[in-house]
Design an enzyme around this catalytic site. Structure first.
Site, mmCIF file in Angstrom:
data_model
loop_
_atom_site.group_PDB
_atom_site.id
_atom_site.type_symbol
_atom_site.label_atom_id
_atom_site.label_comp_id
_atom_site.label_asym_id
_atom_site.label_seq_id
_atom_site.Cartn_x
_atom_site.Cartn_y
_atom_site.Cartn_z
ATOM 1 N N ASP A 289 0.782 -0.936 -0.045
ATOM 2 C CA ASP A 289 -0.201 0.287 -0.204
ATOM 3 C C ASP A 289 0.806 1.046 -0.101
ATOM 4 O OD1 ASP A 289 -2.705 1.974 0.219
ATOM 5 O OD2 ASP A 289 -3.236 1.151 1.627
HETATM 6 C C1 NOJ Z 1 -3.668 3.831 0.182
HETATM 7 C C2 NOJ Z 1 -4.969 3.493 0.357
HETATM 8 O O1 NOJ Z 1 -4.585 2.368 1.783
HETATM 9 C C3 NOJ Z 1 -5.583 1.889 -1.248
HETATM 10 O O2 NOJ Z 1 -6.559 1.446 -0.695
HETATM 11 C C4 NOJ Z 1 -4.905 2.989 -2.230
HETATM 12 O O3 NOJ Z 1 -5.000 2.110 -2.794
HETATM 13 C C5 NOJ Z 1 -3.526 3.561 -2.112
HETATM 14 N N1 NOJ Z 1 -3.793 4.672 -1.162
HETATM 15 C C6 NOJ Z 1 -3.792 4.446 -3.771
HETATM 16 O O4 NOJ Z 1 -4.626 5.045 -3.678
#
Ligand code: NOJ
Length: 746
Positions: A289
């Site tokens: 993530d």
């Molecule tokens: C953080 C989020 O937790 C995740 O779900 C998302 O895909 C990413 N950022 C990218 O935006």
């Protein structure tokens, strides 16, 4: 396509494989692996590290932009994928740099958070789940994939399949709710919708199941917080939806921010390699993530970025989202042998194989089609499906003969801070959705009633402050109306990422507004907009009718109006328990009995598992939702009373539509295993069926399950069912149902 040059060696490799291999489906994976290996042989260490690095582009008022230093990195072959970049011209320009200006001409993957629609925005995922309609959910992802690929994208950071039992957590809006059985079916449906029948088509996207794992169980419902649970709970409740996505062929997996039992997911070798790759046979790539790799430092398992990168890559991570950690650290780590070049090669291979699957080596611009961009986005068909989906996601929580709005109502007042708020219709994670294209409730009602009704509006108060000054004017507007629609709830920023709340009642002074309006004595229907279950016992007591509409997306107002005015009979059922108060949380239907179960006749009896100041029962249980008609259930008939281990258990009921209009009912089947090797839940959803029953008619419903469907993890973690006695329930929700018993004899 002109100007596209493949290096001679790559060209030869491609021709060689194209001519020598007659590919059967089963051979494709090994063919792509071989192709990827031939490229890997040509790659420098820097180029390999580039493939495992993912960077974002930004969004300005005029459209997407990319930092110059990232563009330079692309040019140097040091970026494998880009996210948040979309629109054909923009993507084409970045792809052109990768394909034409780098030494090996390897195309980029383009990813984006397409969570509940791309341009045409559908209801938030928790609302979609309330439809219990996996075919519609799959179709919504098919549309999302068509629109996303028409704007240059080929990878989506979805589905989010985190099971969540705590409505304080803001990200419950992205998931399917609290149930593993339903959540797993929805997970697979979303993957099918995104990835279609072949990733090589130009309108399918690589899906990315997230957040692996158990991100939905943070302590106290606080985002990014610690997850700590038994191995059994993890396996039984939290892991199956991710596994369902893997079984459906999901192409990538995103790690979660949280730790599980002391080990952050992003450095968790057991999770990423032993379980995901070895046990589940996942063969796609794993991405972190956003900067979760760097967060291994504050987690306290790595002292610096070098150690964090070493841990993550050795645990099984293939791609670093936005952390620059692999980019800056892997050279030294590989040179020192802390990360083997073979491990890096494996990661690179998985990413290159994804690019082959997407067909990017054949045509890096295959998602850059201006004609598709002009023709396939927000089409009337997409919007009309979205409208239908809004109506299917609505849940009628209460109705004292108030809804649908009577035809006799000549003057209707639409009151409340969410009555006409375009900003709040799309909900969090609205992708490339545009607020100005969203239909508000007032607009939807206007579209519905035209000039046949005198429509009055008043805001009354804001969503979340203490200003009472608008309430009097709202009351005088209400007094002029025959019928009042009161739009209350959260604004769209109050759920989603980093949006946990400790108080999940109606925010601000909205309850004061509701009381003042309801006290006028006029018929009032509350329309709720929110991204999580709310604790609203007082509203439930006072309001004659409550319709839960979540955040419906682009067509919110039109779809809600269809329900309010009776063109669509509501059929949604909540997939997360609505608590009476925050103190009951976590509260979910498939809980355990305990050694001191509550005495239903005397719920406050001392020394029982209860509270001094609140019942154990929620405001609305899992699976609950009303209709404009009524249904009555017959007793359950079983084909037999006791079953051998491979025999079918067939449970049947007759469901009669006893009201005066046609309606859909979601018939639910639950089981309780009375005596287990470990304690078992008081009820577990094991089947459901959504059926349209015409007024006055009766539907015969039967479910077939097998003893193996009753399997669970025993003390030794073996997965099997028990011979013994079971209760079986069929009904309209998790608490209101008929009951029978059966046994399994071997
Ligand atoms: C953080 C989020 O937790 C995740 O779900 C998302 O895909 C990413 N950022 C990218 O935006």
């Amino acid at each position: 396509m002109k100007n596209r040059r493949l290096p001679i060696v790559l060209l030869l490799v491609t021709i060689m494989f194209a001519s020598s291999c007659k590919t059967k489906p089963g051979d494709v994976a090994s063919l792509y692996n071989k192709k990827a290996d031939s490229i890997i042989k040509l790659m420098t260490l820097d180029e390999k590290i580039g493939q495992v690095s993912l960077f974002t582009s930004d969004m300005s008022l005029t459209g997407p932009t990319m930092r110059n230093d990232y563009i330079d990195l692309i040019r140097q072959g040091k970026v494998g994928a880009v996210f948040n970049a979309y629109t054909v011209d923009f993507v084409r320009n970045l792809q052109k740099i990768a394909v034409e200006e780098t030494r090996l001409h390897i195309p980029l993957i383009f990813g984006y958070d397409v969570i509940h629609g791309h341009r045409t925005i559908f209801p938030i995922n928790l609302g979609q789940a309330a439809s219990w309609d996996t075919a519609m959910i799959e179709k919504s992802e098919r549309i999302a994939a068509i629109e996303a690929t028409a704007e240059g994208l080929n990878w989506v950071f979805a589905p989010m399949v985190d099971i969540a039992r705590d409505p304080r957590w803001g990200r419950v809006m992205e998931g399917a709710g609290e149930d593993t059985f339903l959540g797993s079916l929805i997970s697979a449906a979303r993957v099918r919708g995104f990835q279609g029948s072949s990733l090589s088509d130009n309108n399918t996207v690589l899906a990315c199941v997230k957040h692996f794992a158990a991100y939905g169980a943070p302590q106290g419902g606080r985002d990014y917080h610690v997850v700590d649970m038994s191995e059994r709970s993890l396996y039984e409740w939290y892991l199956p939806p991710y596994q369902a996505a893997v079984d459906a062929g999901v192409g990538s997996v995103m790690t979660s921010f949280n730790e599980i039992a002391g080990v952050p997911a992003t450095s968790n070798r057991w999770l990423l390699t032993d379980l995901l790759r070895d046990d589940w046979k996942f063969d796609g790539f794993i991405v972190t993530d956003y900067s979760s790799l760097n967060e291994l430092i504050p987690h306290g398992v790595a002292s610096d970025l070098s150690q964090a990168s070493e841990l993550a890559m050795n645990a099984g991570v293939d791609m670093d989202m936005q952390g620059s950690a692999f980019l800056t650290q892997l050279t030294d780590l590989v040179k020192s042998g802390k990360v083997s070049e073979e491990t890096l090669d494996n990661a690179v291979r998985r990413i290159l194989v994804a690019k082959y699957k997407l067909g990017l080596f054949d045509d890096p611009y295959k998602y850059c089609d201006k004609k598709r961009e002009a023709e396939e986005i927000m089409t009337p068909e997409h919007r009309s499906f979205a409208r239908e989906f809004v109506a299917k996601s609505c849940v009628l929580l209460k109705n004292n003969n108030t809804l649908p709005v009577p035809k006799s109502a000549r003057t209707i007042a639409v009151i409340g801070p969410l009555a006409d708020s375009k900003m709040d219709m799309l909900g969090f994670w609205f992708g490339a959705g545009q607020f100005d294209k969203a239909v508000t409730l007032v607009e939807g009602i206007k579209n519905k009633v035209g000039s046949t009704v005198n429509l009055l509006t008043a805001k009354g108060c804001n969503v979340n402050d203490n200003d009472l000054s608008g309430i009097n004017q709202a009351v005088s507007t209400a007094k002029k109306a025959d019928f009042i629609i009161l739009a209350l709830g959260e604004n769209f920023m109050m759920s989603g990422e980093a949006a946990s709340r400790t108080d999940i009642s109606l925010p601000g002074v909205q309850m004061e507004l509701a009381e003042a309006i309801i006290r006028t004595g006029k018929p009032v229907a509350v329309v709720l907009f929110n991204g999580r279950p709310l604790a609203i016992p007082k509203l439930d007591k006072m309001a004659p009718a409550i319709l839960e509409t979540w955040f419906g997306g682009t067509e919110a107002g039109n779809g809600i109006a269809d329900v309010l005015f009776g063109d669509v009979n509501p059929s949604g059922k909540i997939t997360m328990t609505f608590p009476l108060n925050v103190g009951q949380i976590p509260i979910f239907y498939n809980s355990k009995n305990t050694g001191r179960p509550i005495n239903r006749e005397n719920p406050y009896e001392k020394f029982k598992s209860n509270y001094l100041d609140s019942p154990n029962t929620p405001l609305y249980p899992f699976g609950y939702g009303l209709s404009y008609t009524t249904f009555s259930y017959s007793d359950i008939k079983l084909n037999k009373q006791s079953f051998g281990g491979t025999e079918q258990i067939i449970a049947s009921v007759e469901v009669k539509n006893t009201g005066d209009r046609d309606g859909e009912e979601i018939v639910q089947l639950y089981i309780r295993d009375l005596i287990g090797d470990v304690t078992r839940p008081v009820k577990e959803l094991k089947g459901f069926m959504k059926v349209l029953i015409r007024k006055g008619e009766t539907a015969s419903i039967s479910f077939t399950i097998y003893p193996k469907d009753l399997s669970y993890y025993h003390q030794d973690m073996s997965y099997s069912y028990d011979p013994g006695d079971f209760e079986l329930f069929i009904g309209t929700n998790s608490t209101d149902n008929k009951k029978t018993e059966f046994s399994i004899i071997d």
